[in-house]
Enzyme design. Structure first.
Site, PDB file in Angstrom:
ATOM      1  N   CYS A   1      15.021  -1.436   2.893  1.00  0.00           N
ATOM      2  CA  CYS A   1      14.846  -1.957   3.482  1.00  0.00           C
ATOM      3  C   CYS A   1      16.359  -2.106   3.851  1.00  0.00           C
ATOM      4  O   CYS A   1      16.549  -3.337   4.486  1.00  0.00           O
ATOM      5  CB  CYS A   1      13.817  -3.145   2.964  1.00  0.00           C
ATOM      6  SG  CYS A   1      12.569  -2.789   3.317  1.00  0.00           S
TER       7      CYS A   1
ATOM      8  N   SER B   1       0.835  -1.316  -0.319  1.00  0.00           N
ATOM      9  CA  SER B   1       0.540  -0.123   0.137  1.00  0.00           C
ATOM     10  C   SER B   1       0.615   1.388   0.289  1.00  0.00           C
ATOM     11  O   SER B   1       0.642   2.703  -0.939  1.00  0.00           O
ATOM     12  CB  SER B   1      -1.189  -0.368   1.290  1.00  0.00           C
ATOM     13  OG  SER B   1      -1.445   1.297   1.330  1.00  0.00           O
TER      14      SER B   1
ATOM     15  N   THR C   1      -6.526  -9.423  13.616  1.00  0.00           N
ATOM     16  CA  THR C   1      -7.510  -8.850  13.812  1.00  0.00           C
ATOM     17  C   THR C   1      -7.353  -8.037  12.184  1.00  0.00           C
ATOM     18  O   THR C   1      -6.132  -7.179  12.243  1.00  0.00           O
ATOM     19  CB  THR C   1      -8.011  -8.327  15.134  1.00  0.00           C
ATOM     20  OG1 THR C   1      -8.438  -9.004  15.813  1.00  0.00           O
ATOM     21  CG2 THR C   1      -9.244  -7.198  14.201  1.00  0.00           C
TER      22      THR C   1
END
Length: 375
Positions: A321, A195, A232
């Site tokens: 990263c 995203s 969740t």
């Protein structure tokens, strides 16, 4: 500060922010709960899944939301391998994203044989390379779609067609290409997307695994995301992700053309200094125009990055990263540069808000850095 590090991350768009806020207020229930408030979240989640699936020409049942691209990479590959078990050979590349590179290194310690293909002079993995490496023991091939450091694009459709005929599973890390160029999963068994590369929130991504492909969960008994991932589900972030994905896919061609024009402008501006500042992928045929990898002759990339920052320009020395590692970029080494040259590498990456005026300012700063360093 002018931002030129969009390949690392992007700011959230206003539309994605607004949807996130609305979903956080109205779709706050647990999407697995059976009451009406949970149902609002469940319907929001389902609608978001359909948006992502439509963009990649896939089926909504194959979309599994994750905490980001790195987790999508690891969960997807391990889940696919769990579904095979009896084969132990993997084919990948020498310049995959660090999340996969370190994961494959770990798999080697667990008995897997991993073949690391090096890109050709054009920076891509060819179909011939795949054909020469595939054997009866090959369980999985994982080839990135677009490289985050040099911007090269691999022919994943051709690779996918061949592997489909050979009945070998194919995964592709599409984090850098999703939203930038078209992706069709009809010939690809699984992909990973994120995203925050497309103006959505951080901490959310997705894996796509074709519903026709057999896989086994990493943690048996997990109920969320059809058993793919525990925890969740973050419905507001997913809604914002789907919004950002929908928005960028509508503007995809327009943005691509804009990046090409910006890239050409910077190349032209820096042409008098081509012996000191060289664009690695300037003449390569298959590249993402928003990723501009430069080598500064005789100047370390980290120095250039820090000087640019001093002048109000945010650029990078490669994948975020891998920042903090002393080793030079694997992507630069993989295409034939030595370690000294690889340390002279700087990445400039463009976004939808990048302007021609900003490119001109950046060009002047880079020239100033080179001229002052020589003095």
């Amino acid at each position: 500060m002018i931002y030129f590090d969009y390949a690392a991350t992007t700011p959230m768009s206003e539309n994605a922010l607004n949807i996130y806020a609305k979903a956080a207020k109205n779709a706050y229930g647990n999407s697995s709960s059976l009451h009406d408030i949970g149902d609002i979240s469940a319907r929001t989640l389902s609608a978001s899944r359909k948006v992502i699936a439509t963009i990649i020409n896939g089926h909504e049942k194959g979309v599994y939301f994750t905490s980001g691209g790195s987790e999508a990479n690891i969960l997807t590959v391990q889940s696919l391998l769990n579904g095979i078990q009896h084969k132990k050979h993997i084919i990948t590349t020498a310049n995959e994203h660090s999340s996969l590179h370190t994961f494959f290194k770990n798999l080697e310690s667990k008995g897997f044989e991993v073949s690391y293909l090096k890109p050709n002079q054009q920076g891509i993995i060819t179909l011939n390379q795949i054909q020469s490496e595939v054997s009866k023991e090959t369980a999985l091939v994982s080839i990135q779609h677009g490289n985050s450091e040099i911007g090269t694009i691999n022919p994943i459709e051709d690779i996918g067609l061949f592997l489909r005929e050979k009945r070998v599973l194919f995964h592709s890390d599409c984090v850098q290409t999703f939203g930038k160029i078209p992706i069709d999963v009809k010939l690809i068994d699984a992909i990973s997307i994120s995203s925050h590369k497309i103006y959505g929130p951080k901490g959310i991504g997705a894996a796509y695994i074709s519903p026709s492909v057999h896989w086994q969960p990493i943690l048996p008994g997990t109920t969320h995301e059809s058993g793919f991932r525990p925890g969740t589900v973050d419905v507001p972030a997913i809604a914002a992700f789907a919004t950002a994905a929908s928005d960028i896919s509508k503007d995809q061609q327009k943005l691509y053309d804009h990046f090409v024009q910006l890239k050409n402008q910077l190349i032209e501006f820096l042409e008098p200094y081509h012996d000191k500042i060289s664009l690695i992928n300037a003449h390569l045929p298959h590249t993402l125009p928003n990723i501009l990898p430069f080598l500064f002759n005789g100047i370390e990339g980290q120095y250039v990055m820090l000087e640019a920052n001093r002048f109000g320009m945010a650029i990078s020395t490669g994948s975020a990263c891998q920042v903090g590692m002393q080793a030079p970029s694997r992507s630069i080494l993989a295409i034939g540069y030595n370690e000294q040259q690889a340390k002279q590498y700087v990445r400039i990456s463009l976004g939808k808000d990048t302007t021609f005026t900003q490119i001109e300012k950046l060009g002047k700063v880079l020239i100033n850095i080179v001229e002052n360093f020589r003095k």
